[in-house]
Structures are given as structure tokens and as C-alpha cells.
Design a protein around this motif. Sequence first.
Motif, PDB file in Angstrom:
ATOM      1  N   ILE A  14      31.470  32.878  23.441  1.00  0.00           N
ATOM      2  CA  ILE A  14      32.574  33.757  23.848  1.00  0.00           C
ATOM      3  C   ILE A  14      32.026  34.900  24.692  1.00  0.00           C
ATOM      4  O   ILE A  14      32.583  35.255  25.733  1.00  0.00           O
ATOM      5  CB  ILE A  14      33.336  34.276  22.607  1.00  0.00           C
ATOM      6  CG1 ILE A  14      34.068  33.133  21.940  1.00  0.00           C
ATOM      7  CG2 ILE A  14      34.305  35.389  22.981  1.00  0.00           C
ATOM      8  CD1 ILE A  14      34.773  33.507  20.659  1.00  0.00           C
ATOM      9  N   THR A  15      30.914  35.472  24.308  1.00  0.00           N
ATOM     10  CA  THR A  15      30.308  36.561  25.060  1.00  0.00           C
ATOM     11  C   THR A  15      29.862  36.055  26.429  1.00  0.00           C
ATOM     12  O   THR A  15      30.059  36.721  27.460  1.00  0.00           O
ATOM     13  CB  THR A  15      29.101  37.124  24.294  1.00  0.00           C
ATOM     14  OG1 THR A  15      29.503  37.483  22.986  1.00  0.00           O
ATOM     15  CG2 THR A  15      28.518  38.330  24.991  1.00  0.00           C
ATOM     16  N   SER A  20      30.742  35.693  32.148  1.00  0.00           N
ATOM     17  CA  SER A  20      30.918  34.842  33.329  1.00  0.00           C
ATOM     18  C   SER A  20      32.202  35.187  34.055  1.00  0.00           C
ATOM     19  O   SER A  20      32.232  35.253  35.300  1.00  0.00           O
ATOM     20  CB  SER A  20      30.943  33.373  32.919  1.00  0.00           C
ATOM     21  OG  SER A  20      29.709  33.001  32.376  1.00  0.00           O
ATOM     22  N   LEU A  21      33.295  35.415  33.310  1.00  0.00           N
ATOM     23  CA  LEU A  21      34.565  35.792  33.915  1.00  0.00           C
ATOM     24  C   LEU A  21      34.458  37.156  34.599  1.00  0.00           C
ATOM     25  O   LEU A  21      34.971  37.357  35.708  1.00  0.00           O
ATOM     26  CB  LEU A  21      35.678  35.810  32.868  1.00  0.00           C
ATOM     27  CG  LEU A  21      36.220  34.443  32.458  1.00  0.00           C
ATOM     28  CD1 LEU A  21      37.249  34.610  31.336  1.00  0.00           C
ATOM     29  CD2 LEU A  21      36.860  33.742  33.629  1.00  0.00           C
ATOM     30  N   THR A  22      33.771  38.077  33.977  1.00  0.00           N
ATOM     31  CA  THR A  22      33.579  39.395  34.567  1.00  0.00           C
ATOM     32  C   THR A  22      32.746  39.290  35.850  1.00  0.00           C
ATOM     33  O   THR A  22      33.065  39.892  36.881  1.00  0.00           O
ATOM     34  CB  THR A  22      32.886  40.329  33.565  1.00  0.00           C
ATOM     35  OG1 THR A  22      33.609  40.350  32.351  1.00  0.00           O
ATOM     36  CG2 THR A  22      32.767  41.739  34.116  1.00  0.00           C
ATOM     37  N   LEU A  23      31.690  38.475  35.781  1.00  0.00           N
ATOM     38  CA  LEU A  23      30.840  38.281  36.961  1.00  0.00           C
ATOM     39  C   LEU A  23      31.617  37.586  38.074  1.00  0.00           C
ATOM     40  O   LEU A  23      31.506  37.947  39.247  1.00  0.00           O
ATOM     41  CB  LEU A  23      29.599  37.463  36.572  1.00  0.00           C
ATOM     42  CG  LEU A  23      28.587  37.227  37.678  1.00  0.00           C
ATOM     43  CD1 LEU A  23      28.014  38.538  38.181  1.00  0.00           C
ATOM     44  CD2 LEU A  23      27.481  36.320  37.179  1.00  0.00           C
ATOM     45  N   LEU A  24      32.440  36.618  37.699  1.00  0.00           N
ATOM     46  CA  LEU A  24      33.255  35.915  38.683  1.00  0.00           C
ATOM     47  C   LEU A  24      34.264  36.870  39.327  1.00  0.00           C
ATOM     48  O   LEU A  24      34.466  36.850  40.553  1.00  0.00           O
ATOM     49  CB  LEU A  24      33.974  34.736  38.017  1.00  0.00           C
ATOM     50  CG  LEU A  24      34.765  33.833  38.935  1.00  0.00           C
ATOM     51  CD1 LEU A  24      33.869  33.145  39.950  1.00  0.00           C
ATOM     52  CD2 LEU A  24      35.528  32.804  38.119  1.00  0.00           C
ATOM     53  N   ALA A  25      34.886  37.746  38.545  1.00  0.00           N
ATOM     54  CA  ALA A  25      35.842  38.717  39.080  1.00  0.00           C
ATOM     55  C   ALA A  25      35.132  39.712  39.999  1.00  0.00           C
ATOM     56  O   ALA A  25      35.646  40.073  41.073  1.00  0.00           O
ATOM     57  CB  ALA A  25      36.544  39.446  37.937  1.00  0.00           C
ATOM     58  N   ALA A  26      33.947  40.167  39.623  1.00  0.00           N
ATOM     59  CA  ALA A  26      33.192  41.110  40.457  1.00  0.00           C
ATOM     60  C   ALA A  26      32.768  40.445  41.764  1.00  0.00           C
ATOM     61  O   ALA A  26      32.822  41.056  42.840  1.00  0.00           O
ATOM     62  CB  ALA A  26      31.965  41.617  39.692  1.00  0.00           C
TER      63      ALA A  26
END
Length: 189
Positions: A14-15, A20-26
Motif C-alpha cells: 500500500i505504501t 508510485s501514485l504520488t510520483l506519477l502525479a508529480a
Amino acid sequence: MTPDPAEPGAEAVITFAAASLTLLAATAAALWLIVARLRRMDARLEHLDRLGEIKSSLDRLQEEREGLDLRRLEHVLIDIRDGQKRVEDRMLSVLEASRGGGRSQGALEPIAAGSASALADRIVTRLLALGYERVQLVTPISRIAELVEGDGEVTVEARREGAACKGKILVRHGAIADVQLQSAYTAFP
């Protein structure tokens, strides 16, 4: 099947997924900023597209300039200036001849009796009109007074295009009949 949070590896997954989602959004935000900046840069650089046209125009001008022979152009301009002076002189002599009633070509009307200064002024004016400068009458004014009603010569000194000139003005019946000036440098071989 959702992972059970009680499982030991589920929290790490989950972490990792959140990171990964945060990195993808950035990354998406960074790409959007880069694309926006590239568009602004492209809009600014559109003005530079005209540099090619300007360069080709400058090249054409350079080729045309190289085709000009500056010495020849200078000689043409000198010829034009000399022609203009000849036309000016001819116009002045025609005007003077028409005023003088055809007595002598290039002569002005006689000066009224006793006005030596008027004859002197007319001589200076004539030489100035012919392009001479710093005109000096060498003949004394008393001798010029005798020429108001007679014939004779008035000796003059002047400058033309920087060269010293000396000569005489022929006076007939109180009118200027001829101008004979020579540059001082023509006396040398």
C-alpha cells in the motif's frame, strides 16, 4: 481480493502504491509544466523565423553593393556637380545678357554714375554666384570708381574649393563683361 492489513507485506504494498501514485502525479505535473514552457518558448521563437528573410535581404544588398564601382560612382557625381555649375554659369550669363539689353554677352546693366561701391558689390556677388569664396578686390576703390563709366580691369583674389585663385574682372561701360580667374596651382607645370 483486497489484502488484509494484518498481513505483513500488505502495508508495504500500500505504501509503495501510494508512493508510485504520488510520483506519477508529480511526473505528470512536471510534464505539463514543461509542455507549457515549451509552448511559451515556441511563441517567443516565432519572431526569430524572420531572421532568415532578413539575412537573405542583407545578402542581396551586399551583392548589389559589391557590384557598385565606388570610383566610377564618385566620378559620375563629380561630373554631375560640374555640369550643374556649367548650367548655373550659363543661366547667369543668359540672365545678365537679357538685363544688359544684348550689349555684350554676360554683361550686367551699367552702374549709376559715381557708385564704385555698387560695382564692387556686383563683382563680389558675381564671384560668389560662380562658387568663389573669400573674395578680395585688389584694385583700390578709387580705381573702381573710374571704371563705373568706362572700361578696364579689376584685379581680384578668391578661393574656390580650397584653392587660391587670382585674376581679373573685365568691365566695359560700367558693366561686368568677363570673369578671368585661374587657380594658383595651374601656374606650375
